[in-house]
Design an enzyme around this catalytic site. Sequence first.
Site, short mmCIF file in Angstrom:
data_model
loop_
_atom_site.label_atom_id
_atom_site.label_comp_id
_atom_site.label_asym_id
_atom_site.label_seq_id
_atom_site.Cartn_x
_atom_site.Cartn_y
_atom_site.Cartn_z
CB SER A 37 1.65 -6.70 58.88
OG SER A 37 0.81 -7.59 59.57
CG HIS A 54 5.29 -5.50 56.75
ND1 HIS A 54 4.68 -4.70 55.80
CD2 HIS A 54 4.43 -6.52 56.98
CE1 HIS A 54 3.51 -5.20 55.50
NE2 HIS A 54 3.33 -6.30 56.20
CE LYS A 64 3.67 -7.31 52.52
NZ LYS A 64 3.54 -8.38 53.50
#
Length: 395
Positions: A179, A207, A238
């Site tokens: 990250s 991610h 996300k």
Amino acid sequence: MLTERLEKELKEVYAKGLRRTVDGLRFKTAVRAEDGSGMEYLVFASNNYLGLTHEPEVMQAARDAVCWGTGSTGSRLTTGAAFATGELERELAEFKHAEKALVFNTGYMTNLGVLYALVKPGDVVFSDELNHASIIDGCRIARAKVVVYRHNDMQHLEELLKTTPVTGVRFIVTDGVFSMDGDIANLPQLVELKEKYNACLIVDDAHAAGVIGSDGSGTAAYYNLQGKVDVQIGTLSKALAAEGGYVAANSVIIEYLINKARPFIFSTAMPDMVTAAALAALRLLKAQPQKYLGRLKENTLLMRRLLKEEGLDVIDGVTPIVPVLIGSTRQTMQVMAALMDEGIMVSGIRPPTVPEGTSRLRVTVTAAHTAEEIEFAAHIMGKIWRQLNENVKEG
Ligand SMILES: *Cc1c(COP(=O)(O)O)cnc(C)c1O
């Protein structure tokens, strides 16, 4: 007594320039947000990688689902068993090339729930030193024996696998895309090692899903190793533009988690409007992966190239997490504040999130940025960086 102790600790935090605050922000588009004073920012700090938070289909799905109530009213095991969540789980499993998936309320809770449920006394967790806090905390509440290996250092991991006595199961756990550095786990070697040492491989793709791999499904797809990761963690908050987390694995693991994972069992399920939004976002990605992933890739390449041309110290990589090393925490926060004054929002990342002396800007791009917005931001970052360096020389 308690208040005084807390105040003393807070003062120490402030003295180091590490105060954290929470401020109001309202996103008018996927990349433009306004604060309480009406100042507008072009945002290069979010994890909204595909820009799907403001896609009309996704917003409409949430609106439509609100007619099933604003709250889910109970745990998934009782009255919170919304249809949309079950549908989302079937589509997530397919997306992740796994048998089954299970949704939790956050990615953080997913890691707590999975590690707490799966890791038992006698087991050992081999964990990358840069793993996300939720993995570290999951190991803590599992009271797991944890052996930390140097970041993405496969030789070190193998040494530790060889020399650490284990009576139960070996787990290897890693972020897929890290990250703060934006680099990708060395999955080919991790798979080799997990097979050689008969370990269970857990990859947290928070991610990575919606970001890498030709279908956007994450780290396994990026390396063409679909089906080789035993437990894949993900988030809905996300790239998938909503809120929540999930785990994708074989049906025995998922069945076990439904029966044993405490954060799953003892928390009220998410409302339909949240899972419906995630489902709509996932369907858009599945229907047109190249539309979203292609733009994200172009924007990533452009930002990385322009920041380097501006003379900034960009940590190389291929993901939309673009770390720009500054070094000192004070200067990092100065650059961040100067950018805010110019209407550009990036994150300043400082200890303890990253090691001392490696404070940085974390610049993220999304599929929703235009080339002009990226050019504008890179140019201003270059200008502020040069000003800072001149001030340092003079002062
Ligand atoms: C963001 C993140 C999480 C937490 O996910 P949330 O849905 O935000 O709780 C977990 N793991 C990693 C690697 C993350 O980056």
